[in-house]
Design a protein around this motif. Structure first.
Motif, PDB file in Angstrom:
ATOM      1  N   TRP A 114       5.332 -39.816 -13.847  1.00 13.60           N
ATOM      2  CA  TRP A 114       6.802 -39.305 -13.730  1.00 13.60           C
ATOM      3  C   TRP A 114       6.532 -37.556 -13.781  1.00 13.60           C
ATOM      4  N   GLN A 115       7.042 -37.134 -12.467  1.00 10.38           N
ATOM      5  CA  GLN A 115       6.823 -35.688 -12.170  1.00 10.38           C
ATOM      6  C   GLN A 115       7.926 -34.992 -12.826  1.00 10.38           C
ATOM      7  N   ARG A 116       9.056 -35.522 -12.735  1.00 10.93           N
ATOM      8  CA  ARG A 116      10.154 -34.982 -13.577  1.00 10.93           C
ATOM      9  C   ARG A 116      11.056 -36.010 -14.410  1.00 10.93           C
ATOM     10  N   GLU A 141       9.910 -27.154 -15.906  1.00  8.25           N
ATOM     11  CA  GLU A 141       9.725 -27.373 -14.389  1.00  8.25           C
ATOM     12  C   GLU A 141       9.677 -29.185 -14.304  1.00  8.25           C
ATOM     13  N   ARG A 142       9.565 -29.669 -15.517  1.00  5.64           N
ATOM     14  CA  ARG A 142       9.331 -31.253 -15.560  1.00  5.64           C
ATOM     15  C   ARG A 142      10.393 -32.059 -16.361  1.00  5.64           C
ATOM     16  N   ARG A 167      14.152 -32.558 -16.650  1.00  8.65           N
ATOM     17  CA  ARG A 167      15.328 -32.595 -16.096  1.00  8.65           C
ATOM     18  C   ARG A 167      16.470 -32.162 -16.774  1.00  8.65           C
TER      19      ARG A 167
END
Length: 279
Positions: free
Chosen positions: A92-94, A116-117, A119
Motif C-alpha cells: 500500500w503506497q497510500r 503523503e501516505r 489519504r
C-alpha cells in the motif's frame, strides 16, 4: 468474508484480519486497549463488501509474533513505524487509516508523520494527542478520568489486579456495553503468557513520546457523550490541531466502546468520510 492474515515485518509477524479484494481501496484499522483486531469485525465486513480492501492488525504486543519485552519498544514512534511496515508489506503506497482508543493515538501520530501516505484519518474516541495532553494538565475533569494511568503503569501490580478472580477487573473495563462472548475472547487473549504486560507497556512508554504535529490530511473525529475515559474538553479542542478538512461527530448516549456498541452508526460515518475524499 473476513480472513486471517499474517503480515511479516522486520519487527516480527503481525496477526491480522482482512476483508475485500486486493486492489480495492486500502483501509487500515487499528484497535485499542484492551481489545484486538476483532473489535473491527463489523466495519471490516461492511467495507470489505463495499469495494475496499480492509485490514486490521493485532498491534505490537497483541500479536504473539511481535511481543518485545522492553518498555521502550512500545514508544509511539515504534508503533507508527509498525503502521508503515505493515502498509509496505501489503504493498500500500497510500491508504485510509482508522483507529480507536490507543489505535486512534497511533493514527493521529501516523497521519502527522507521513501525510503523503495517509489519504484520510478517522479517529474514534481518542482526540488529537496534544489536545489530550493539554486537557490532562489543565482540566480537572480529564485528570480524574485518566487517573487510572498511574495504576496501569505499575509493573506486575496492574497485571495481577486485572487478571485476578477470572479477570473480573478486566471485564469491568468494558462497562457491560459489548457482547459477553466478545469480552470472553479478549480475556482469553490477555491470559496468554506475556500478553497483558505487553499491552500495559503501551501505557508505561507514554512519557517517552514527543509532541504530535497538527494533522493536514482530511480528518473525521468521532466522540461519544458517555465516554468515561475522554471528556469534552479534549474532544472539543481537537479541531485546533487539524489544518486539513475536518469533521467532528458526537454520538449521544454511547460509551467509549463505539466500534462495538454503535457499529452501524460508526460505519456509516466512516463510509461517508471515505466517499467525500476519494483522492
Amino acid at each position: 468474508m473476513i480472513e486471517a492474515l499474517e503480515i511479516p515485518t522486520e519487527a516480527g509477524t503481525f496477526d491480522a484480519l482482512s476483508c475485500g479484494e486486493t486492489g480495492g481501496r486500502e483501509v487500515m484499522f487499528l484497535h485499542g486497549f484492551p481489545e484486538a483486531a476483532i473489535e473491527w469485525e463489523f466495519q471490516l465486513d461492511a467495507l470489505g463488501g463495499g469495494g475496499c480492501h480492509a485490514v486490521a492488525p493485532d498491534q505490537r504486543g497483541y500479536s504473539p509474533g511481535v511481543r518485545p519485552e522492553q518498555v521502550l519498544d512500545y514508544r509511539l514512534d515504534e508503533l507508527v513505524g509498525d503502521v508503515a511496515a505493515i502498509a509496505d508489506e501489503l504493498g500500500w503506497q497510500r491508504f485510509d487509516l482508522v483507529g480507536h482508543d490507543w489505535g486512534a493515538q497511533v493514527s493521529w501520530a501516523a497521519a502527522a508523520a507521513m501525510p503523503e501516505r495517509i489519504r484520510t484519518l478517522t479517529a474514534v474516541s481518542h482526540p488529537h494527542p496534544t489536545a489530550f495532553l493539554r486537557a490532562l494538565t489543565e482540566d480537572e475533569d480529564q485528570a480524574q478520568r485518566s487517573h487510572y494511568f498511574e495504576l496501569l503503569r505499575r509493573p506486575r501490580v496492574a497485571e495481577r489486579l486485572l487478571l485476578a478472580d477470572g479477570a473480573t477487573a478486566l471485564r469491568q473495563i468494558f462497562e457491560w456495553k459489548i457482547p459477553e462472548e466478545r469480552v470472553d475472547d479478549y480475556v482469553d487473549r490477555f491470559t496468554q503468557p506475556g500478553a497483558m504486560t505487553a499491552a500495559l507497556n503501551w501505557y508505561r512508554a507514554m512519557h517517552h513520546a514527543g509532541p504530535t504535529a497538527a494533522v493536514t490530511v482530511p480528518t473525521l473525529y468521532v466522540w461519544s457523550t458517555e465516554d468515561t475515559a475522554i471528556g469534552s474538553t479534549a474532544a472539543m479542542a481537537t479541531e485546533r490541531y487539524v489544518t486539513g478538512p475536518y469533521r467532528f461527530e458526537m454520538l449521544e448516549d454511547i460509551s467509549h466502546w463505539i466500534p462495538e456498541q454503535a457499529p452501524e452508526a460508526l460505519t456509516r460515518l466512516i463510509m461517508e468520510h471515505l466517499l467525500a475524499h476519494r483522492t
